[in-house]
Design a protein around this motif. Structure first.
Motif, PDB file in Angstrom:
ATOM      1  N   TRP A  46      -1.295  -9.756  18.565  1.00 26.53           N
ATOM      2  CA  TRP A  46      -2.034  -9.599  19.995  1.00 26.53           C
ATOM      3  C   TRP A  46      -1.760  -7.793  20.191  1.00 26.53           C
ATOM      4  O   TRP A  46      -0.577  -7.340  19.784  1.00 26.53           O
ATOM      5  CB  TRP A  46      -1.308 -10.256  21.099  1.00 26.53           C
ATOM      6  N   HIS A  47      -2.535  -7.252  20.461  1.00 26.54           N
ATOM      7  CA  HIS A  47      -2.659  -5.684  20.961  1.00 26.54           C
ATOM      8  C   HIS A  47      -3.617  -5.368  21.629  1.00 26.54           C
ATOM      9  O   HIS A  47      -4.582  -6.071  21.979  1.00 26.54           O
ATOM     10  CB  HIS A  47      -2.592  -4.862  19.528  1.00 26.54           C
ATOM     11  N   THR A  48      -3.341  -4.116  22.361  1.00 31.27           N
ATOM     12  CA  THR A  48      -4.415  -3.732  23.240  1.00 31.27           C
ATOM     13  C   THR A  48      -4.590  -2.210  22.998  1.00 31.27           C
ATOM     14  O   THR A  48      -3.516  -1.434  22.978  1.00 31.27           O
ATOM     15  CB  THR A  48      -3.971  -3.831  24.835  1.00 31.27           C
ATOM     16  N   TYR A  85      -8.523  -1.512  26.602  1.00 28.11           N
ATOM     17  CA  TYR A  85      -7.559  -2.112  27.668  1.00 28.11           C
ATOM     18  C   TYR A  85      -7.888  -3.670  27.994  1.00 28.11           C
ATOM     19  O   TYR A  85      -7.467  -4.302  28.550  1.00 28.11           O
ATOM     20  CB  TYR A  85      -7.657  -1.570  29.260  1.00 28.11           C
ATOM     21  N   ARG A  86      -8.287  -4.249  26.584  1.00 22.33           N
ATOM     22  CA  ARG A  86      -8.658  -5.575  26.505  1.00 22.33           C
ATOM     23  C   ARG A  86      -7.466  -6.195  25.427  1.00 22.33           C
ATOM     24  O   ARG A  86      -7.940  -5.851  24.303  1.00 22.33           O
ATOM     25  CB  ARG A  86      -9.935  -5.718  26.363  1.00 22.33           C
ATOM     26  N   ARG A  87      -6.688  -6.903  25.811  1.00 19.47           N
ATOM     27  CA  ARG A  87      -5.757  -7.472  24.898  1.00 19.47           C
ATOM     28  C   ARG A  87      -6.637  -8.435  23.770  1.00 19.47           C
ATOM     29  O   ARG A  87      -7.440  -9.211  24.174  1.00 19.47           O
ATOM     30  CB  ARG A  87      -4.923  -8.231  25.524  1.00 19.47           C
ATOM     31  N   HIS A  88      -6.356  -8.275  22.531  1.00 19.10           N
ATOM     32  CA  HIS A  88      -6.984  -9.035  21.597  1.00 19.10           C
ATOM     33  C   HIS A  88      -6.211  -9.129  20.510  1.00 19.10           C
ATOM     34  O   HIS A  88      -5.420  -8.526  19.923  1.00 19.10           O
ATOM     35  CB  HIS A  88      -8.495  -8.312  21.243  1.00 19.10           C
ATOM     36  N   ARG A  89      -6.953  -9.870  19.337  1.00 19.37           N
ATOM     37  CA  ARG A  89      -6.353 -10.448  18.012  1.00 19.37           C
ATOM     38  C   ARG A  89      -7.690 -11.094  17.021  1.00 19.37           C
ATOM     39  O   ARG A  89      -8.409 -11.482  17.779  1.00 19.37           O
ATOM     40  CB  ARG A  89      -5.075 -11.042  17.915  1.00 19.37           C
ATOM     41  N   SER A 138       1.299  -2.876  21.612  1.00 17.86           N
ATOM     42  CA  SER A 138       1.456  -3.833  20.649  1.00 17.86           C
ATOM     43  C   SER A 138       2.512  -4.921  20.910  1.00 17.86           C
ATOM     44  O   SER A 138       3.506  -4.738  21.556  1.00 17.86           O
ATOM     45  CB  SER A 138       2.079  -2.884  19.246  1.00 17.86           C
ATOM     46  N   GLU A 139       2.170  -5.977  20.470  1.00 20.87           N
ATOM     47  CA  GLU A 139       2.949  -7.366  20.768  1.00 20.87           C
ATOM     48  C   GLU A 139       3.797  -7.719  19.402  1.00 20.87           C
ATOM     49  O   GLU A 139       4.109  -8.809  19.070  1.00 20.87           O
ATOM     50  CB  GLU A 139       2.443  -8.410  21.376  1.00 20.87           C
TER      51      GLU A 139
END
Length: 144
Positions: A46-48, A85-89, A138-139
């Motif tokens: 997951w990251h933005t 600004y939209r968290r995605h993966r 970053s996650e």
């Protein structure tokens, strides 16, 4: 955003599968275009993005995309846009190698891959530090 800095760009010689197709430097900052060859089952954490929208076009394989609370799957011909600004993966959910054509606008983020490739030890911490420099929330460290 007006494309007043954009330049005409043509790359005459095709590049091998995978790699960078166009950089921010080559396009006056307008866009960065890159291609990934993705092993079966591989996913990105997951990251933005805080500086750019990221777009994906499936060339081969089948992928699952998460963008905020939305989930979608698609094979060749599928296009997904993850706004800034939209968290995605994403994940290659097929049993074969997949290929994604990806681009960011404005460009610049594509340089991140060269920095990661240059790491002798690409640890989650090292990747996190590079991503942070590129404005990525970053996650990756949450995966430890």
């Amino acid at each position: 955003m007006p494309f007043d800095r954009a330049v005409f760009f043509l790359r005459e010689n095709p590049i091998p599968t995978g790699g960078t197709h166009a950089t921010a430097d080559e396009t006056g900052g307008a866009v960065g275009i890159f291609e990934g060859v993705i092993p079966p089952g591989h996913s990105i954490h997951w990251h933005t993005h805080t500086r750019e929208a990221e777009c994906f076009h499936v060339i081969a394989g089948r992928f699952r995309f998460w963008c905020g609370d939305d989930v979608a799957e698609g094979g060749p011909g599928t296009t997904v846009v993850a706004p800034a600004y939209r968290r995605h993966r994403w994940q290659n959910i097929s049993e074969q190698e997949g290929r994604l054509l990806m681009w960011v606008t404005p460009g610049g983020f594509e340089a991140l891959f060269a920095e990661i490739d240059a790491l002798s030890q690409p640890t989650p911490q090292a990747i996190y530090e590079i991503e942070t420099r590129y404005g990525i929330l970053s996650e990756i460290l949450d995966l430890r």
